[in-house]
Design a protein around this motif. Structure first.
Motif, PDB file in Angstrom:
ATOM      1  N   GLY A  33       1.055  -1.134  -0.192  1.00  7.56           N
ATOM      2  CA  GLY A  33      -0.016  -0.044   0.010  1.00  7.56           C
ATOM      3  C   GLY A  33       0.773   1.317  -0.043  1.00  7.56           C
ATOM      4  N   GLY A  34       0.254   2.467  -0.480  1.00  3.45           N
ATOM      5  CA  GLY A  34       1.176   3.693  -0.615  1.00  3.45           C
ATOM      6  C   GLY A  34       1.744   3.919  -1.419  1.00  3.45           C
ATOM      7  N   PRO A  35       2.417   5.037  -1.573  1.00  6.55           N
ATOM      8  CA  PRO A  35       3.055   5.498  -3.143  1.00  6.55           C
ATOM      9  C   PRO A  35       4.454   4.742  -2.646  1.00  6.55           C
ATOM     10  CG  PRO A  35       2.684   7.411  -1.590  1.00  6.55           C
ATOM     11  CD  PRO A  35       1.864   6.317  -1.282  1.00  6.55           C
ATOM     12  N   LYS A  36       5.394   4.553  -3.835  1.00  4.31           N
ATOM     13  CA  LYS A  36       6.563   3.942  -3.511  1.00  4.31           C
ATOM     14  C   LYS A  36       7.445   5.169  -4.009  1.00  4.31           C
ATOM     15  CE  LYS A  36       5.433  -0.926  -4.371  1.00  4.31           C
ATOM     16  NZ  LYS A  36       4.365  -1.080  -3.626  1.00  4.31           N
ATOM     17  N   VAL A  37       8.478   5.139  -3.070  1.00  4.10           N
ATOM     18  CA  VAL A  37       9.586   6.192  -3.322  1.00  4.10           C
ATOM     19  C   VAL A  37      10.778   5.152  -3.804  1.00  4.10           C
ATOM     20  CG1 VAL A  37      11.194   7.750  -2.396  1.00  4.10           C
ATOM     21  CG2 VAL A  37       8.792   7.571  -1.642  1.00  4.10           C
ATOM     22  N   SER A  38      11.410   5.615  -5.090  1.00  2.00           N
ATOM     23  CA  SER A  38      12.276   4.800  -5.591  1.00  2.00           C
ATOM     24  C   SER A  38      13.634   5.857  -5.837  1.00  2.00           C
ATOM     25  CB  SER A  38      12.004   4.055  -6.718  1.00  2.00           C
ATOM     26  OG  SER A  38      11.727   4.980  -7.693  1.00  2.00           O
ATOM     27  N   PHE A  39      14.852   5.280  -5.839  1.00  5.94           N
ATOM     28  CA  PHE A  39      16.084   5.986  -6.123  1.00  5.94           C
ATOM     29  C   PHE A  39      16.755   5.273  -7.129  1.00  5.94           C
ATOM     30  CE2 PHE A  39      20.441   6.688  -5.627  1.00  5.94           C
ATOM     31  CZ  PHE A  39      20.604   8.150  -5.906  1.00  5.94           C
ATOM     32  N   ASP A  40      17.004   6.068  -8.398  1.00 11.26           N
ATOM     33  CA  ASP A  40      17.705   5.396  -9.566  1.00 11.26           C
ATOM     34  C   ASP A  40      18.744   6.165  -9.819  1.00 11.26           C
ATOM     35  OD1 ASP A  40      18.274   3.800 -11.761  1.00 11.26           O
ATOM     36  OD2 ASP A  40      16.526   4.495 -13.051  1.00 11.26           O
ATOM     37  N   PRO A  41      19.935   5.920  -9.763  1.00 10.29           N
ATOM     38  CA  PRO A  41      21.218   6.652  -9.851  1.00 10.29           C
ATOM     39  C   PRO A  41      21.286   6.987 -11.406  1.00 10.29           C
ATOM     40  CG  PRO A  41      21.724   4.553  -8.861  1.00 10.29           C
ATOM     41  CD  PRO A  41      20.274   4.666  -9.095  1.00 10.29           C
ATOM     42  N   LYS A  42      20.667   6.384 -12.215  1.00 11.77           N
ATOM     43  CA  LYS A  42      21.005   6.118 -13.842  1.00 11.77           C
ATOM     44  C   LYS A  42      20.121   7.617 -14.253  1.00 11.77           C
ATOM     45  CE  LYS A  42      21.820   1.453 -14.475  1.00 11.77           C
ATOM     46  NZ  LYS A  42      21.198   0.250 -15.063  1.00 11.77           N
ATOM     47  N   ARG A  43      19.168   8.016 -13.393  1.00 15.40           N
ATOM     48  CA  ARG A  43      17.908   8.859 -13.783  1.00 15.40           C
ATOM     49  C   ARG A  43      18.659  10.526 -13.028  1.00 15.40           C
ATOM     50  NH1 ARG A  43      13.476  11.494 -11.596  1.00 15.40           N
ATOM     51  NH2 ARG A  43      14.108  10.792  -9.608  1.00 15.40           N
ATOM     52  N   LEU A  44      19.594  10.568 -12.498  1.00 15.00           N
ATOM     53  CA  LEU A  44      20.360  11.818 -11.895  1.00 15.00           C
ATOM     54  C   LEU A  44      20.756  12.414 -13.127  1.00 15.00           C
ATOM     55  CD1 LEU A  44      22.029  10.674  -8.962  1.00 15.00           C
ATOM     56  CD2 LEU A  44      19.873  11.487  -9.121  1.00 15.00           C
ATOM     57  N   THR A  45      20.397  13.659 -13.090  1.00 17.70           N
ATOM     58  CA  THR A  45      20.769  14.794 -14.217  1.00 17.70           C
ATOM     59  C   THR A  45      21.964  15.469 -13.746  1.00 17.70           C
ATOM     60  OG1 THR A  45      19.316  16.530 -13.785  1.00 17.70           O
ATOM     61  CG2 THR A  45      18.630  14.943 -15.407  1.00 17.70           C
ATOM     62  N   LEU A  46      22.613  16.294 -14.564  1.00 17.69           N
ATOM     63  CA  LEU A  46      23.721  17.189 -14.197  1.00 17.69           C
ATOM     64  C   LEU A  46      23.476  18.307 -13.214  1.00 17.69           C
ATOM     65  CD1 LEU A  46      26.636  18.223 -14.833  1.00 17.69           C
ATOM     66  CD2 LEU A  46      25.983  19.627 -16.752  1.00 17.69           C
ATOM     67  N   ALA A  47      21.964  18.838 -13.290  1.00 20.25           N
ATOM     68  CA  ALA A  47      21.331  19.856 -12.659  1.00 20.25           C
ATOM     69  C   ALA A  47      21.309  19.055 -10.951  1.00 20.25           C
ATOM     70  CB  ALA A  47      20.132  20.251 -12.984  1.00 20.25           C
TER      71      ALA A  47
ATOM     72  N   LEU B 151      17.225  24.197   3.781  1.00 18.95           N
ATOM     73  CA  LEU B 151      16.236  24.404   2.483  1.00 18.95           C
ATOM     74  C   LEU B 151      17.065  23.820   1.315  1.00 18.95           C
ATOM     75  CD1 LEU B 151      14.694  27.821   2.924  1.00 18.95           C
ATOM     76  CD2 LEU B 151      13.583  25.733   3.192  1.00 18.95           C
ATOM     77  N   PHE B 152      18.451  24.118   0.985  1.00 19.23           N
ATOM     78  CA  PHE B 152      19.334  23.346   0.098  1.00 19.23           C
ATOM     79  C   PHE B 152      19.465  21.843   0.174  1.00 19.23           C
ATOM     80  CE2 PHE B 152      21.910  27.609  -0.051  1.00 19.23           C
ATOM     81  CZ  PHE B 152      21.156  27.934  -1.109  1.00 19.23           C
ATOM     82  N   LEU B 153      19.207  21.411   1.619  1.00 20.18           N
ATOM     83  CA  LEU B 153      19.143  20.019   1.640  1.00 20.18           C
ATOM     84  C   LEU B 153      17.960  19.465   1.286  1.00 20.18           C
ATOM     85  CD1 LEU B 153      21.023  17.630   2.679  1.00 20.18           C
ATOM     86  CD2 LEU B 153      19.846  18.084   5.008  1.00 20.18           C
ATOM     87  N   LEU B 154      16.747  20.120   1.403  1.00 18.39           N
ATOM     88  CA  LEU B 154      15.583  19.515   0.840  1.00 18.39           C
ATOM     89  C   LEU B 154      15.480  19.498  -0.525  1.00 18.39           C
ATOM     90  CD1 LEU B 154      12.856  21.192   3.406  1.00 18.39           C
ATOM     91  CD2 LEU B 154      13.788  18.756   3.331  1.00 18.39           C
ATOM     92  N   ALA B 155      16.118  20.561  -0.953  1.00 14.51           N
ATOM     93  CA  ALA B 155      16.182  20.763  -2.689  1.00 14.51           C
ATOM     94  C   ALA B 155      16.942  19.634  -3.088  1.00 14.51           C
ATOM     95  CB  ALA B 155      16.598  21.922  -3.090  1.00 14.51           C
ATOM     96  N   THR B 156      18.152  19.175  -2.628  1.00 12.06           N
ATOM     97  CA  THR B 156      18.802  17.966  -3.195  1.00 12.06           C
ATOM     98  C   THR B 156      17.998  16.894  -3.158  1.00 12.06           C
ATOM     99  OG1 THR B 156      20.661  19.330  -2.365  1.00 12.06           O
ATOM    100  CG2 THR B 156      21.175  16.893  -2.668  1.00 12.06           C
ATOM    101  N   VAL B 157      17.454  16.553  -1.703  1.00 14.54           N
ATOM    102  CA  VAL B 157      16.630  15.198  -1.665  1.00 14.54           C
ATOM    103  C   VAL B 157      15.397  15.368  -2.734  1.00 14.54           C
ATOM    104  CG1 VAL B 157      15.120  14.156  -0.019  1.00 14.54           C
ATOM    105  CG2 VAL B 157      17.183  15.004   0.671  1.00 14.54           C
ATOM    106  N   TRP B 158      14.659  16.332  -2.938  1.00 18.36           N
ATOM    107  CA  TRP B 158      13.640  16.565  -3.835  1.00 18.36           C
ATOM    108  C   TRP B 158      14.369  16.213  -5.504  1.00 18.36           C
ATOM    109  CZ3 TRP B 158      11.872  20.578  -7.152  1.00 18.36           C
ATOM    110  CH2 TRP B 158      10.635  20.476  -7.790  1.00 18.36           C
ATOM    111  N   ALA B 159      15.557  16.753  -5.610  1.00 18.31           N
ATOM    112  CA  ALA B 159      15.876  16.652  -7.031  1.00 18.31           C
ATOM    113  C   ALA B 159      16.369  15.288  -7.236  1.00 18.31           C
ATOM    114  CB  ALA B 159      16.892  17.620  -7.228  1.00 18.31           C
ATOM    115  N   ALA B 160      16.947  14.562  -6.220  1.00 19.14           N
ATOM    116  CA  ALA B 160      17.401  13.180  -6.306  1.00 19.14           C
ATOM    117  C   ALA B 160      16.378  12.297  -6.428  1.00 19.14           C
ATOM    118  CB  ALA B 160      18.307  12.988  -5.099  1.00 19.14           C
ATOM    119  N   LEU B 161      15.033  12.529  -5.924  1.00 18.28           N
ATOM    120  CA  LEU B 161      14.035  11.623  -6.039  1.00 18.28           C
ATOM    121  C   LEU B 161      13.307  11.792  -7.073  1.00 18.28           C
ATOM    122  CD1 LEU B 161      12.800  11.259  -2.294  1.00 18.28           C
ATOM    123  CD2 LEU B 161      14.339   9.879  -3.535  1.00 18.28           C
TER     124      LEU B 161
END
Length: 84
Positions: free
Chosen positions: A11-25, A74-84
């Motif tokens: 149940g619930g949304p799944k959070v996944s981390f795919d290192p191949k999906r990371l961009t230069l930004a 706030l920078f840390l939150l932006a980093t986590v949000w961009a990585a997910l």
């Protein structure tokens, strides 16, 4: 059947981390957040009294200021949000 319960973890949304999906930004945001953390421990302002009128030197590190701590969070939150 009505008495069966769903399997655990289905149940619930799944959070996944795919290192191949990371961009230069994403790498830039993460790297600059780390750089901001490192620079926050250096002296940002330094005042030395030549005549010892104030009793010596005064220095201010970035981490001593609450605004710097909030900005890093706030920078840390932006980093986590961009990585997910």
């Amino acid at each position: 059947t009505p008495g069966d319960s769903p399997p655990a973890g289905s149940g619930g949304p799944k959070v996944s981390f795919d290192p191949k999906r990371l961009t230069l930004a994403t790498y830039a945001i993460g790297g600059l957040t780390l750089l901001y953390l490192i620079l926050s421990f250096f002296d940002w302002y330094q005042f030395e009294d030549e005549f010892s009128f104030f009793g010596g030197a005064l220095d201010l590190k970035g981490w001593d200021n609450d605004d710097v701590k909030i900005a890093f969070f706030l920078f840390l939150l932006a980093t986590v949000w961009a990585a997910l």
